[in-house]
Design a protein around this motif. Structure first.
Motif, PDB file in Angstrom:
ATOM      1  N   PRO A 192       0.793  -1.251   0.000  1.00  0.00           N
ATOM      2  CA  PRO A 192       0.000   0.000   0.000  1.00  0.00           C
ATOM      3  C   PRO A 192       0.819   1.292   0.000  1.00  0.00           C
ATOM      4  CG  PRO A 192      -0.310  -1.271   2.044  1.00  0.00           C
ATOM      5  CD  PRO A 192       0.430  -2.146   1.096  1.00  0.00           C
ATOM      6  N   ALA A 193       1.937   1.319   0.732  1.00  0.00           N
ATOM      7  CA  ALA A 193       2.726   2.561   0.768  1.00  0.00           C
ATOM      8  C   ALA A 193       3.425   2.768  -0.581  1.00  0.00           C
ATOM      9  CB  ALA A 193       3.737   2.527   1.912  1.00  0.00           C
ATOM     10  N   LEU A 194       3.926   1.676  -1.162  1.00  0.00           N
ATOM     11  CA  LEU A 194       4.549   1.785  -2.489  1.00  0.00           C
ATOM     12  C   LEU A 194       3.508   2.148  -3.540  1.00  0.00           C
ATOM     13  CD1 LEU A 194       7.118  -1.184  -2.644  1.00  0.00           C
ATOM     14  CD2 LEU A 194       7.576   1.253  -2.266  1.00  0.00           C
ATOM     15  N   SER A 195       2.277   1.695  -3.347  1.00  0.00           N
ATOM     16  CA  SER A 195       1.200   2.016  -4.278  1.00  0.00           C
ATOM     17  C   SER A 195       0.927   3.521  -4.298  1.00  0.00           C
ATOM     18  CB  SER A 195      -0.061   1.242  -3.876  1.00  0.00           C
ATOM     19  OG  SER A 195      -1.121   1.585  -4.731  1.00  0.00           O
ATOM     20  N   GLU A 196       0.831   4.096  -3.103  1.00  0.00           N
ATOM     21  CA  GLU A 196       0.597   5.545  -2.998  1.00  0.00           C
ATOM     22  C   GLU A 196       1.764   6.294  -3.644  1.00  0.00           C
ATOM     23  OE1 GLU A 196       0.936   9.517  -1.695  1.00  0.00           O
ATOM     24  OE2 GLU A 196       2.307   7.989  -0.918  1.00  0.00           O
ATOM     25  N   TYR A 197       2.981   5.814  -3.339  1.00  0.00           N
ATOM     26  CA  TYR A 197       4.203   6.420  -3.887  1.00  0.00           C
ATOM     27  C   TYR A 197       4.217   6.326  -5.417  1.00  0.00           C
ATOM     28  CZ  TYR A 197       9.256   6.516  -5.017  1.00  0.00           C
ATOM     29  OH  TYR A 197      10.483   6.781  -5.564  1.00  0.00           O
ATOM     30  N   TYR A 198       3.913   5.139  -5.916  1.00  0.00           N
ATOM     31  CA  TYR A 198       3.921   4.910  -7.370  1.00  0.00           C
ATOM     32  C   TYR A 198       2.953   5.848  -8.083  1.00  0.00           C
ATOM     33  CZ  TYR A 198       3.126   2.759 -11.904  1.00  0.00           C
ATOM     34  OH  TYR A 198       2.993   2.553 -13.242  1.00  0.00           O
ATOM     35  N   ASN A 199       1.738   5.930  -7.541  1.00  0.00           N
ATOM     36  CA  ASN A 199       0.706   6.723  -8.210  1.00  0.00           C
ATOM     37  C   ASN A 199       0.995   8.220  -8.168  1.00  0.00           C
ATOM     38  OD1 ASN A 199      -1.322   4.896  -9.347  1.00  0.00           O
ATOM     39  ND2 ASN A 199      -1.346   4.093  -7.252  1.00  0.00           N
ATOM     40  N   ARG A 200       1.748   8.626  -7.160  1.00  0.00           N
ATOM     41  CA  ARG A 200       2.123  10.036  -7.073  1.00  0.00           C
ATOM     42  C   ARG A 200       3.310  10.340  -7.993  1.00  0.00           C
ATOM     43  NH1 ARG A 200       5.150  11.895  -2.634  1.00  0.00           N
ATOM     44  NH2 ARG A 200       4.625   9.913  -1.671  1.00  0.00           N
ATOM     45  N   VAL A 201       4.329   9.495  -7.946  1.00  0.00           N
ATOM     46  CA  VAL A 201       5.557   9.789  -8.695  1.00  0.00           C
ATOM     47  C   VAL A 201       5.361   9.603 -10.203  1.00  0.00           C
ATOM     48  CG1 VAL A 201       8.011   9.175  -8.976  1.00  0.00           C
ATOM     49  CG2 VAL A 201       7.001   9.302  -6.692  1.00  0.00           C
ATOM     50  N   LYS A 202       4.465   8.693 -10.581  1.00  0.00           N
ATOM     51  CA  LYS A 202       4.261   8.472 -12.030  1.00  0.00           C
ATOM     52  C   LYS A 202       3.733   9.737 -12.726  1.00  0.00           C
ATOM     53  CE  LYS A 202      -0.373   6.268 -12.180  1.00  0.00           C
ATOM     54  NZ  LYS A 202      -1.100   7.550 -12.247  1.00  0.00           N
ATOM     55  N   ASP A 203       3.116  10.634 -11.953  1.00  0.00           N
ATOM     56  CA  ASP A 203       2.599  11.871 -12.536  1.00  0.00           C
ATOM     57  C   ASP A 203       3.562  13.044 -12.411  1.00  0.00           C
ATOM     58  OD1 ASP A 203       0.255  10.735 -13.443  1.00  0.00           O
ATOM     59  OD2 ASP A 203      -0.772  11.031 -11.536  1.00  0.00           O
ATOM     60  N   ARG A 204       4.727  12.787 -11.843  1.00  0.00           N
ATOM     61  CA  ARG A 204       5.729  13.847 -11.715  1.00  0.00           C
ATOM     62  C   ARG A 204       6.221  14.230 -13.114  1.00  0.00           C
ATOM     63  NH1 ARG A 204       8.875  15.697  -7.353  1.00  0.00           N
ATOM     64  NH2 ARG A 204      10.867  16.518  -8.099  1.00  0.00           N
ATOM     65  N   ALA A 205       6.452  15.541 -13.323  1.00  0.00           N
ATOM     66  CA  ALA A 205       6.775  16.031 -14.674  1.00  0.00           C
ATOM     67  C   ALA A 205       7.972  15.293 -15.291  1.00  0.00           C
ATOM     68  CB  ALA A 205       7.043  17.532 -14.631  1.00  0.00           C
ATOM     69  N   SER A 206       9.044  15.118 -14.513  1.00  0.00           N
ATOM     70  CA  SER A 206      10.270  14.486 -15.042  1.00  0.00           C
ATOM     71  C   SER A 206      10.010  13.035 -15.452  1.00  0.00           C
ATOM     72  CB  SER A 206      11.374  14.498 -13.978  1.00  0.00           C
ATOM     73  OG  SER A 206      11.005  13.685 -12.867  1.00  0.00           O
ATOM     74  N   VAL A 207       9.130  12.386 -14.724  1.00  0.00           N
ATOM     75  CA  VAL A 207       8.834  10.971 -14.965  1.00  0.00           C
ATOM     76  C   VAL A 207       7.914  10.827 -16.175  1.00  0.00           C
ATOM     77  CG1 VAL A 207       7.726   8.926 -13.954  1.00  0.00           C
ATOM     78  CG2 VAL A 207       9.245  10.351 -12.550  1.00  0.00           C
ATOM     79  N   LYS A 208       6.919  11.691 -16.244  1.00  0.00           N
ATOM     80  CA  LYS A 208       6.001  11.655 -17.398  1.00  0.00           C
ATOM     81  C   LYS A 208       6.740  11.968 -18.700  1.00  0.00           C
ATOM     82  CE  LYS A 208       1.564  12.968 -17.136  1.00  0.00           C
ATOM     83  NZ  LYS A 208       0.273  13.538 -16.642  1.00  0.00           N
ATOM     84  N   ALA A 209       7.630  12.966 -18.617  1.00  0.00           N
ATOM     85  CA  ALA A 209       8.360  13.386 -19.828  1.00  0.00           C
ATOM     86  C   ALA A 209       9.290  12.290 -20.344  1.00  0.00           C
ATOM     87  CB  ALA A 209       9.173  14.653 -19.530  1.00  0.00           C
ATOM     88  N   SER A 210       9.671  11.357 -19.467  1.00  0.00           N
ATOM     89  CA  SER A 210      10.661  10.344 -19.856  1.00  0.00           C
ATOM     90  C   SER A 210      10.072   8.933 -19.860  1.00  0.00           C
ATOM     91  CB  SER A 210      11.849  10.407 -18.883  1.00  0.00           C
ATOM     92  OG  SER A 210      11.395  10.264 -17.541  1.00  0.00           O
ATOM     93  N   TRP A 211       8.759   8.819 -19.677  1.00  0.00           N
ATOM     94  CA  TRP A 211       8.086   7.510 -19.627  1.00  0.00           C
ATOM     95  C   TRP A 211       8.389   6.716 -20.908  1.00  0.00           C
ATOM     96  CZ3 TRP A 211       5.560   6.059 -15.223  1.00  0.00           C
ATOM     97  CH2 TRP A 211       4.855   4.844 -15.259  1.00  0.00           C
ATOM     98  N   PRO A 212       8.775   5.440 -20.775  1.00  0.00           N
ATOM     99  CA  PRO A 212       9.127   4.665 -21.983  1.00  0.00           C
ATOM    100  C   PRO A 212       8.004   4.704 -23.018  1.00  0.00           C
ATOM    101  CG  PRO A 212       9.732   3.461 -20.002  1.00  0.00           C
ATOM    102  CD  PRO A 212       8.954   4.668 -19.541  1.00  0.00           C
TER     103      PRO A 212
END
Lengths: 228, 228
Positions: A192-212
């Motif tokens: 659950p804690a990694l789930s919350e983390y994952y869902n938050r970080v996946k929308d971070r600008a740097s992560v979205k811009a570099s998503w495979p």
């Protein structure tokens, strides 16, 4: 300057993604780059081996400075451009030590979950050669390792990141593994804690811009991580 | 202060040796420490797991700061005590980039020579299960990898170190692997620049002070690296 930089990269490669998140976080979004195809072995092409004789990506240059290993690229960017963009290694000594500890502790994720389970026992082993007992052991090892990180995240608390209150190099290193496991079917409801983390970080600008990019186009053919 | 530090370590462990060379280079020689026995699984003892729940060494603390992974310990020491002892990451940007590149390029040595050849195929495989063709391939891979480093050393020139004119973190990371391979029978006459480097660095104060004690007492039972 980003315009002096050049990155060769492959889509879905964890090492490439690490370097790309670091480049975005340091404010170099839009840097010149070329996506190479692993299927066509373009990483062995002259233009890549000129930068990286090992024929591996990421292969990176910044002016006349060539840095290839993903960890080296991240480390180089933060040391050279420390005052620019996101500060990825905190100044506070205690926080810094925790970030460094988690950055390198990620070898355990790489070795146990990515290599022993996913690469060696799933991708590189045929169905006939896979032993159910060994497979169960590897799932168990993978689960145990990811539960350690679940524990870290629970301890950090909601809204924090994997090793500090703010986004750090430990996140640059950890998130691409987690996202790869999710793509391979990891059931985040068990973490659950990694789930919350994952869902938050996946929308971070740097992560979205570099998503495979190929992850956006096609689902994975594998979902074996659902057994972890 | 060294007196606030504590290190649990095992003799002959490459990761422990890295941390110990870094501690000596930063001027902390004489730091409190305890040698643990892998044979007795002392790394799983309470006093170690209190510092490192993974039950691995090196396990290190500096006052109330705990850092365990060998790479994290080295990185932490240089960042916190940068102005003390040997400067292990050069300030010059080009030299720094080369040191960072080699520091992390060592994963190739770890994966190809230490793991694929020495650990997985020699120590962890019984004689009956060892295939001559595969073995030859692994020796060849090991030789190819070490020749890359021989090339780096030739390019650096006599009297220099693996990544810069002065001793750096790249040497802290690289030398213990090289010394381990020599102990396992590596014939340095095939690698003349690495041979000169090895014979010079083995007499360096930090390296002598941290040399694995059981290596001094007993020769290795293995010399398979002579085939590389």
């Amino acid at each position: 300057m980003a315009s002096n930089m050049f990155l060769y990269w492959g889509t879905g490669s964890v090492p490439c993604w690490k370097a790309m998140i670091a480049l975005e976080e340091k404010g170099f979004g839009g840097y010149p780059n070329q996506l190479i195809s692993f299927d066509n072995e373009e990483n062995k092409a002259d233009y890549v081996t000129k930068l990286n004789p090992r024929g591996q990506v990421p292969a990176f240059k910044d002016g006349d400075i060539v840095v290839n290993e993903s960890w080296a690229i991240c480390d180089y960017l933060e040391r050279r451009y420390g005052n620019q963009g996101t500060q990825l290694i905190p100044s506070d000594i205690k926080e810094q030590a925790n970030v460094l500890q988690r950055m390198y502790e990620i070898f355990n994720v790489e070795n146990t979950v990515l290599k022993e389970l996913a690469y060696y026992y799933m991708f590189d082993t045929t169905d006939e050669n896979r032993d159910e007992t060994v497979l169960k052991e590897r799932y168990e090892m993978g689960r145990t390792e990811l539960l350690i990180w679940e524990g870290y995240m629970q301890k950090m608390g909601s809204g924090a990141f994997i090793a500090s209150k703010t986004f750090s190099m430990a996140d640059v290193y950890f998130f691409p593994y987690l996202a790869f496991f999710v793509r391979l079917g990891l059931n985040l409801s068990k973490f659950p804690a990694l789930s919350e983390y994952y869902n938050r970080v996946k929308d971070r600008a740097s992560v979205k811009a570099s998503w495979p990019p190929h992850w956006l186009k096609e689902p994975s053919k594998n979902n074996f991580m659902s057994h972890v």
